[in-house]
Design a protein around this motif. Structure first.
Motif, PDB file in Angstrom:
ATOM      1  N   ALA A  15       0.869  -1.176   0.000  1.00 53.73           N
ATOM      2  CA  ALA A  15       0.000   0.000   0.000  1.00 53.73           C
ATOM      3  C   ALA A  15       0.904   1.223   0.000  1.00 53.73           C
ATOM      4  O   ALA A  15       1.603   1.487   0.973  1.00 53.73           O
ATOM      5  N   ARG A  16       0.943   1.948  -1.104  1.00 52.72           N
ATOM      6  CA  ARG A  16       1.909   3.013  -1.277  1.00 52.72           C
ATOM      7  C   ARG A  16       1.281   4.374  -1.051  1.00 52.72           C
ATOM      8  O   ARG A  16       0.128   4.593  -1.397  1.00 52.72           O
ATOM      9  N   PRO A  17       2.062   5.309  -0.483  1.00 54.82           N
ATOM     10  CA  PRO A  17       1.546   6.660  -0.321  1.00 54.82           C
ATOM     11  C   PRO A  17       1.364   7.321  -1.674  1.00 54.82           C
ATOM     12  O   PRO A  17       1.924   6.900  -2.676  1.00 54.82           O
ATOM     13  N   SER A  18       0.570   8.406  -1.686  1.00 53.03           N
ATOM     14  CA  SER A  18       0.214   9.059  -2.929  1.00 53.03           C
ATOM     15  C   SER A  18       1.421   9.614  -3.670  1.00 53.03           C
ATOM     16  O   SER A  18       1.398   9.755  -4.884  1.00 53.03           O
ATOM     17  N   ASN A  19       2.517   9.942  -2.943  1.00 54.19           N
ATOM     18  CA  ASN A  19       3.672  10.502  -3.621  1.00 54.19           C
ATOM     19  C   ASN A  19       4.641   9.438  -4.105  1.00 54.19           C
ATOM     20  O   ASN A  19       5.735   9.752  -4.569  1.00 54.19           O
ATOM     21  N   GLY A  20       4.275   8.161  -4.013  1.00 49.88           N
ATOM     22  CA  GLY A  20       5.064   7.086  -4.590  1.00 49.88           C
ATOM     23  C   GLY A  20       6.256   6.676  -3.741  1.00 49.88           C
ATOM     24  O   GLY A  20       6.487   7.178  -2.654  1.00 49.88           O
ATOM     25  N   ILE A  21       7.040   5.724  -4.257  1.00 53.77           N
ATOM     26  CA  ILE A  21       8.204   5.213  -3.556  1.00 53.77           C
ATOM     27  C   ILE A  21       9.355   6.205  -3.718  1.00 53.77           C
ATOM     28  O   ILE A  21       9.693   6.597  -4.830  1.00 53.77           O
ATOM     29  N   PRO A  22       9.972   6.613  -2.636  1.00 57.54           N
ATOM     30  CA  PRO A  22      11.071   7.574  -2.755  1.00 57.54           C
ATOM     31  C   PRO A  22      12.285   6.941  -3.424  1.00 57.54           C
ATOM     32  O   PRO A  22      12.639   5.796  -3.152  1.00 57.54           O
ATOM     33  N   ALA A  23      12.912   7.680  -4.331  1.00 55.34           N
ATOM     34  CA  ALA A  23      14.142   7.211  -4.954  1.00 55.34           C
ATOM     35  C   ALA A  23      15.272   7.294  -3.943  1.00 55.34           C
ATOM     36  O   ALA A  23      15.245   8.126  -3.031  1.00 55.34           O
ATOM     37  N   PRO A 131       1.758  14.918   4.707  1.00 52.78           N
ATOM     38  CA  PRO A 131       2.150  15.789   3.594  1.00 52.78           C
ATOM     39  C   PRO A 131       1.045  16.734   3.122  1.00 52.78           C
ATOM     40  O   PRO A 131       1.339  17.810   2.584  1.00 52.78           O
ATOM     41  N   SER A 132      -0.220  16.356   3.317  1.00 50.86           N
ATOM     42  CA  SER A 132      -1.332  17.207   2.885  1.00 50.86           C
ATOM     43  C   SER A 132      -1.600  18.348   3.864  1.00 50.86           C
ATOM     44  O   SER A 132      -2.463  19.187   3.596  1.00 50.86           O
ATOM     45  N   GLU A 133      -0.868  18.375   4.999  1.00 53.25           N
ATOM     46  CA  GLU A 133      -1.093  19.389   6.023  1.00 53.25           C
ATOM     47  C   GLU A 133       0.205  20.129   6.342  1.00 53.25           C
ATOM     48  O   GLU A 133       0.783  19.967   7.417  1.00 53.25           O
ATOM     49  N   LEU A 185       5.151  10.010  26.208  1.00 56.22           N
ATOM     50  CA  LEU A 185       4.382   9.696  25.010  1.00 56.22           C
ATOM     51  C   LEU A 185       5.316   9.871  23.830  1.00 56.22           C
ATOM     52  O   LEU A 185       5.978  10.906  23.687  1.00 56.22           O
ATOM     53  N   HIS A 186       5.363   8.876  22.959  1.00 59.19           N
ATOM     54  CA  HIS A 186       6.361   8.847  21.886  1.00 59.19           C
ATOM     55  C   HIS A 186       5.796   8.118  20.665  1.00 59.19           C
ATOM     56  O   HIS A 186       4.610   7.757  20.623  1.00 59.19           O
ATOM     57  N   SER A 187       6.643   7.912  19.670  1.00 60.71           N
ATOM     58  CA  SER A 187       6.318   7.091  18.491  1.00 60.71           C
ATOM     59  C   SER A 187       5.017   7.515  17.819  1.00 60.71           C
ATOM     60  O   SER A 187       4.190   6.681  17.444  1.00 60.71           O
ATOM     61  N   ILE A 188       4.819   8.815  17.638  1.00 58.86           N
ATOM     62  CA  ILE A 188       3.626   9.311  16.951  1.00 58.86           C
ATOM     63  C   ILE A 188       3.782   9.025  15.458  1.00 58.86           C
ATOM     64  O   ILE A 188       4.712   9.498  14.814  1.00 58.86           O
ATOM     65  N   GLN A 189       2.874   8.222  14.924  1.00 63.07           N
ATOM     66  CA  GLN A 189       2.940   7.781  13.531  1.00 63.07           C
ATOM     67  C   GLN A 189       1.663   8.188  12.807  1.00 63.07           C
ATOM     68  O   GLN A 189       0.569   8.117  13.383  1.00 63.07           O
ATOM     69  N   ILE A 190       1.790   8.577  11.533  1.00 70.38           N
ATOM     70  CA  ILE A 190       0.660   9.026  10.726  1.00 70.38           C
ATOM     71  C   ILE A 190       0.565   8.152   9.486  1.00 70.38           C
ATOM     72  O   ILE A 190       1.549   7.989   8.751  1.00 70.38           O
ATOM     73  N   ASP A 191      -0.587   7.600   9.245  1.00 73.78           N
ATOM     74  CA  ASP A 191      -0.814   6.783   8.054  1.00 73.78           C
ATOM     75  C   ASP A 191      -0.675   7.672   6.815  1.00 73.78           C
ATOM     76  O   ASP A 191      -1.399   8.659   6.682  1.00 73.78           O
ATOM     77  N   PRO A 192       0.248   7.376   5.902  1.00 72.96           N
ATOM     78  CA  PRO A 192       0.421   8.242   4.724  1.00 72.96           C
ATOM     79  C   PRO A 192      -0.786   8.271   3.803  1.00 72.96           C
ATOM     80  O   PRO A 192      -0.915   9.181   2.990  1.00 72.96           O
ATOM     81  N   ARG A 193      -1.703   7.307   3.957  1.00 71.78           N
ATOM     82  CA  ARG A 193      -2.907   7.278   3.118  1.00 71.78           C
ATOM     83  C   ARG A 193      -4.034   8.119   3.701  1.00 71.78           C
ATOM     84  O   ARG A 193      -4.992   8.451   2.990  1.00 71.78           O
ATOM     85  N   ASP A 194      -3.939   8.433   5.022  1.00 73.31           N
ATOM     86  CA  ASP A 194      -5.075   9.048   5.709  1.00 73.31           C
ATOM     87  C   ASP A 194      -4.568   9.873   6.878  1.00 73.31           C
ATOM     88  O   ASP A 194      -4.120   9.320   7.886  1.00 73.31           O
TER      89      ASP A 194
END
Length: 399
Positions: A15-23, A131-133, A185-194
């Motif tokens: 499941a890839r983010p909208s900006n694709g796989i980074p080179a 990335p959208s924010e 509180l640590h390890s804050i992660q954001i789903d790149p799809r949402d």
């Protein structure tokens, strides 16, 4: 030399983010280093062979985390505990040339008169937003608090959906359970799809998930042990040391826990202890976990002694990283270049990271002030800097 694992044709699609796989990156690499006595930048050339250490920034202050915003590659934030300003955040918009303090750092609301309130001891973790924010950042504090900035780190507000959740006292152990220098509180992660889909970790407390941008939360600890409780499989109260989501497979999570190394495929909703495949003499206890930027099956950890007295140093004084290239089924020791004996390394949860070159570079910082790096995915290690203060965090940046 460890051969790079080729993707299997049987692997399920990523499941890839909208900006694709980074080179793979090709430019110079900088390491942002947070220490007990200030922040440093260690700059390397594109080949990652020559390194130059900067003078300290905010010398004398405790720097828990220093992060570059990958969305503009200019904005940097520092989470600091200072002698006279107390816990605060500093912000630069020119890659660290000039700094300003946040106008409104992360803080809990003042308590009603006669009631005991919460007070931020220090901001511990920083995560750039989706990335959208642009301009959105998240921060985690000690004691456990979740904060968000909508203006690039200038002002911060508590996320009430977590900080004021009815279960907050139970989830956090009423602020009594935590690390030797306080619960975090640590390890804050954001789903790149949402952008609404968030994860966080708490020491102590466990892993938690939100699907509505933090308005509500639920524990996500099924399958994870908590050996310090009578019931080793509680719903919450665990001690995750670090947790990462892979951006190319956002439903794949990895966790280095107080009680082992785990993997979760989110659809299954259960943590699997992949650290059981580690050598028994070494065990699967440590603080950091690092993911390969282009392969969700490849993970590095840095084991430390988790014996009865929990010394938190390299087992037997022989430091080594370990890597799996098949999601935890097998692990390989990576110690070439490290001291062979009497080297009692401690590497904290934010003090191990990777770059995006090919091959990937891996970097660690130790509590006795050394930075080590590998240009070949951990096959060979070299000392990049020494005699720094106690290192809390190491992050890669392209400046």
């Amino acid at each position: 030399m460890i051969e790079k694992r080729k993707p299997s044709s049987r692997k399920k699609p990523l499941a890839r983010p909208s900006n694709g796989i980074p080179a793979p990156a090709r430019g110079p690499v900088s390491l942002l280093i947070g220490t007990r006595k200030g922040a440093f930048i260690l700059r390397g050339d594109p080949a990652r062979r020559r390194w130059k250490l900067s003078d300290p920034v905010f010398f004398g202050h405790i720097i828990h985390h220093m992060v570059l915003d990958p969305r503009d590659r200019r904005t940097m934030l520092i989470a600091a505990l200072t002698g006279h300003l107390g816990p605060t955040v500093f912000r630069s918009t020119d890659s660290g040339k000039r700094w300003n303090e946040a106008k409104q750092p992360p803080a809990f609301p003042k308590a009603v008169e006669g009631e005991k309130g919460r007070v931020v001891n220090h901001t511990f973790w920083l995560t750039p937003g989706h990335p959208s924010e642009p301009g959105v950042w998240y921060a985690g504090s000690s004691p456990q608090g979740l904060f968000r900035s909508e203006d690039g780190g200038v002002t911060w507000e508590g996320i009430s959906g977590f900080n004021d959740h009815p279960m907050y006292p139970a989830w956090t152990g009423n602020g009594q359970d935590g690390t030797p220098d306080g619960p975090k509180l640590h390890s804050i992660q954001i789903d790149p799809r949402d952008r609404n889909h968030l994860y966080l970790g708490m020491s102590s407390g466990g892993i938690f998930e939100s699907t509505d941008r933090g308005a509500d939360w639920r524990p996500l600890n099924q399958g994870c042990r908590a050996d310090f409780y009578p019931d080793p499989y509680p719903e919450y109260g665990h001690d995750p040391h670090a947790m990462k989501l892979h951006p190319l497979m956002p439903d794949r999570l990895y966790q280095q826990n107080h009680c082992g190394i785990y993997r979760m495929d989110r659809a299954e909703g259960r943590w699997v202890r992949i650290g059981e495949a580690m050598p028994k003499k070494i065990g699967d206890i440590g603080f950091p976990v690092v993911l390969h930027p282009r392969d969700p099956e490849t993970v590095w950890v840095f084991p430390m002694d988790g014996g009865t007295v929990w010394p938190r140093t390299s087992p037997d004084g022989k430091p080594a990283a370990y890597v799996t290239r098949n999601g935890g089924k097998r692990w390989t020791r990576l110690d070439q270049g490290f001291p062979k004996e009497q080297a009692w390394f401690t590497v904290k949860r934010q003090a191990m990271t990777s770059d995006t070159h090919d091959p990937v570079g891996i970097y660690i910082g130790t509590t006795h002030g050394e930075v080590w790096g590998s240009r070949d995915e951990g096959a060979k290690w070299a000392s990049l800097a020494s005699h720094l203060p106690h290192i809390y965090s190491v992050e890669v940046a392209s400046l």
